[in-house]
Design a protein around this motif. Structure first.
Motif, PDB file in Angstrom:
ATOM      1  N   UNK A   1       0.841  -1.203   0.000  1.00 60.50           N
ATOM      2  CA  UNK A   1       0.000   0.000   0.000  1.00 60.50           C
ATOM      3  C   UNK A   1       0.873   1.250   0.000  1.00 60.50           C
ATOM      4  N   UNK A   2       1.962   1.226   0.797  1.00 61.19           N
ATOM      5  CA  UNK A   2       2.898   2.359   0.804  1.00 61.19           C
ATOM      6  C   UNK A   2       3.465   2.557  -0.599  1.00 61.19           C
ATOM      7  N   UNK A   3       3.841   1.454  -1.250  1.00 57.51           N
ATOM      8  CA  UNK A   3       4.380   1.538  -2.614  1.00 57.51           C
ATOM      9  C   UNK A   3       3.361   2.144  -3.568  1.00 57.51           C
ATOM     10  N   UNK A   4       2.101   1.777  -3.407  1.00 56.63           N
ATOM     11  CA  UNK A   4       1.030   2.310  -4.241  1.00 56.63           C
ATOM     12  C   UNK A   4       0.824   3.806  -3.988  1.00 56.63           C
ATOM     13  N   UNK A   5       0.973   4.214  -2.717  1.00 57.37           N
ATOM     14  CA  UNK A   5       0.723   5.609  -2.339  1.00 57.37           C
ATOM     15  C   UNK A   5       1.832   6.554  -2.780  1.00 57.37           C
ATOM     16  N   UNK A   6       3.066   6.066  -2.838  1.00 57.22           N
ATOM     17  CA  UNK A   6       4.217   6.945  -3.078  1.00 57.22           C
ATOM     18  C   UNK A   6       4.089   7.799  -4.345  1.00 57.22           C
ATOM     19  N   UNK A   7       3.841   7.195  -5.522  1.00 56.88           N
ATOM     20  CA  UNK A   7       3.731   8.041  -6.713  1.00 56.88           C
ATOM     21  C   UNK A   7       2.539   8.981  -6.661  1.00 56.88           C
ATOM     22  N   UNK A   8       1.457   8.567  -6.009  1.00 57.50           N
ATOM     23  CA  UNK A   8       0.276   9.433  -5.884  1.00 57.50           C
ATOM     24  C   UNK A   8       0.628  10.675  -5.074  1.00 57.50           C
ATOM     25  N   UNK A   9       1.298  10.460  -3.938  1.00 55.62           N
ATOM     26  CA  UNK A   9       1.675  11.594  -3.082  1.00 55.62           C
ATOM     27  C   UNK A   9       2.692  12.479  -3.792  1.00 55.62           C
ATOM     28  N   UNK A  10       3.646  11.857  -4.512  1.00 57.76           N
ATOM     29  CA  UNK A  10       4.609  12.645  -5.271  1.00 57.76           C
ATOM     30  C   UNK A  10       3.922  13.546  -6.289  1.00 57.76           C
TER      31      UNK A  10
END
Length: 526
Positions: free
Chosen positions: A320-329
């Motif tokens: 989930x963290x991996x999925x969130x990273x590009x979104x937050x970036x």
């Protein structure tokens, strides 16, 4: 001055450098936790005591914390490419030596060497990834780097468990060797070094500052690693090291503020965003490493899982963290307030802690943790990149490198504080809850007597003699009390960690300043 534009890369070259840097950071982080599951095998193989073999973990952590704040200065002294490649080689060679160690003393020395190489990989990887991306894509670069930092602690235990189960403990070190060789070669071919100002002469090097830094953070890290095991300040070694840590910190600060060429530039902490970012990095390290520590501890001590099973439980949260990273970036690149993202991340992490507090019972299974761990992943996703970006957002030029080094060190120390304080807290709360439960358990109470009689009858029905059946019934009741007190202790941990994150929300809202210009992360961790 540094020619920043020449460092930006494009196409396949940027992809190769990014993968190299992320893998190096990931290796370093994984090696902080992968050893934990091999402790018993090392003890048997090397004929060491538990206290001796625990130094394999402590030596690596101490070396890490000593080297991280010095990475900026060392890069300037030897050049970015040379320093990074040398660090990879040191890490790789030390990994080989660790796997071939024939005594516990050798293994501890080689692990310290590995930690010196590994600590440099962590911050320098962040620098390289940041600088090879154009300014408008640097939040995304931070997301890529932070993914490795978040994934590493979770992958260590299941990977280590798998290797121990199918091979032998030296292979947890040998797996670093092929990756390290390839990474060193790619670094020397592809990674560019900035043009720094003239390096310091030997007579100008802040040797005293280096010594005081090693004394202060080395003593502190030892206290955090060994405090619970040595009964904290009841142990003379801990007392002496606490005094040395205090004096070392005081004189280190004095030295760095008065010396013309300090090894660590403390004046950069005048920046309010960096000061808050350093605090938030500490708290984030506390939450990241603390939660990565406490849930596997719960599943192993209460549910009887092995390290591999406990580690695998954390993997979906990491995805989930991996999925969130590009979104937050992307959100940061589009101008979404870092304050808003960090505050939201703190609130979501509080919800995760509260959810864990609510669901824990003696019969809670691993499946019950699935959704709360998903919430943890979302919270860390919203926290990790914005904290890194916000910390450096109002710094300029070489200050950014010093700021990144401070943030990296405080994240490491936060993790060490988290594990040490949570271990102590669980131990002391366990005794407190057990005492409270026992005080309410009166053996003359009819309900208690009925329970004992029922258990005794059940054991006697299975062929036990009367006296053995009664003793077994009391033992079972005592075990039930121990289980209840342990579960209550874990509940307390989640509650107080959640409160700590919730208390940070107003600090972020009222004290974080917005950068007037677009965020520039060039020179990060120089």
């Amino acid at each position: 001055m540094i020619e920043q534009n020449s460092l930006v890369e494009y196409g396949a070259r940027r992809v190769i450098i990014t993968i190299t840097a992320v893998v190096c950071a990931l290796l370093e982080i994984i090696d902080t936790t992968i050893v934990n599951v091999a402790i018993n095998d090392m003890r048997g193989s090397l004929g060491a005591t538990l206290n001796e073999v625990s130094w394999v973990i402590t030596a690596y952590a101490i070396a890490n914390v000593i080297i991280v704040p010095m990475t900026s200065w060392l890069s300037q002294q030897f050049g970015r490419t040379n320093y990074f490649a040398t660090s990879i080689i040191l890490f790789t060679v030390s990994s080989f030596l660790c796997g071939n160690a024939t005594s516990i003393g050798e293994l501890i020395i080689f692990r310290f060497m590995q930690g010196l190489g590994g600590g440099a990989l962590l911050v320098t990887s962040q620098t390289i990834i940041t600088e090879i991306y154009p300014q408008e894509k640097r939040p995304m670069a931070q997301a890529i780097y932070t993914l490795g930092v978040i994934v590493g602690p979770t992958l260590g235990p299941p990977l280590g468990g798998y290797i121990i189960e199918h091979y032998a403990w030296p292979y947890i070190f040998y797996i670093n060797i092929p990756v390290g060789i390839i990474a060193a070669l790619l670094t020397m071919v592809y990674v560019k070094s900035p043009k720094y100002a003239e390096k310091r002469k030997a007579s100008e090097v802040d040797w005293l500052g280096i010594g005081l830094l090693a004394l202060a953070v080395g003593s502190l890290q030892y206290i955090l690693e060994k405090g619970q095991e040595e009964d904290w300040f009841a142990n003379n070694t801990i007392v002496v090291l606490a005094i040395l840590a205090g004096l070392g910190t005081f004189f280190f600060i004095w030295r760095e503020l008065t010396y013309k060429y300090p090894v660590v530039e403390l004046r950069v902490l005048k920046n309010s965003n960096l000061r808050i970012g350093v605090v938030l990095s500490f708290i984030m390290g506390f939450g990241l490493y603390g939660s990565t520590f406490v849930i596997p501890l719960y599943t192993q001590s209460i549910l009887g899982w092995n390290a591999q099973q406990a580690g695998l439980l954390m993997v979906p949260s990491t995805l989930v963290v991996a999925f969130m990273m590009p979104i937050v970036g992307q959100l940061i690149q589009k101008g979404v307030s870092q304050k808003l993202l960090i505050s939201g991340g703190m609130l979501i992490f509080f919800i995760y802690c509260l959810g864990s507090y609510k669901i824990i019972t003696p019969s809670t299974g691993g499946d019950n943790f699935f959704w709360v761990l998903m919430i943890r992943g979302v919270g860390l996703g919203f926290l990790s990149v914005p904290v890194a970006v916000m910390s450096l957002s109002t710094l300029k030029g070489p200050q950014i490198g010093q700021g990144a080094a401070f943030s990296g060190m405080m994240r490491q120390l936060g993790g060490s504080f988290g594990v040490a304080l949570i271990s102590t807290f669980i131990s002391r709360q366990n005794m407190k809850h057990r005492s409270n439960l026992v005080s309410k358990l009166n053996i003359y109470d009819p309900d208690v007597q009925h329970r004992i009689a029922s258990l005794k009858a059940g054991f006697m029905a299975k062929g036990m003699p009367s006296n053995t059946a009664e003793a077994t019934a009391y033992k079972l009741l005592d075990g039930s009390i121990s289980l209840q007190s342990t579960v209550l202790s874990y509940m307390d941990v989640f509650l107080w960690v959640g409160v700590m994150f919730l208390a940070c929300v107003p600090i972020v809202i009222f004290f974080v300043k917005s950068a007037k210009n677009k965020v520039s992360l060039s020179d990060a961790a120089h």
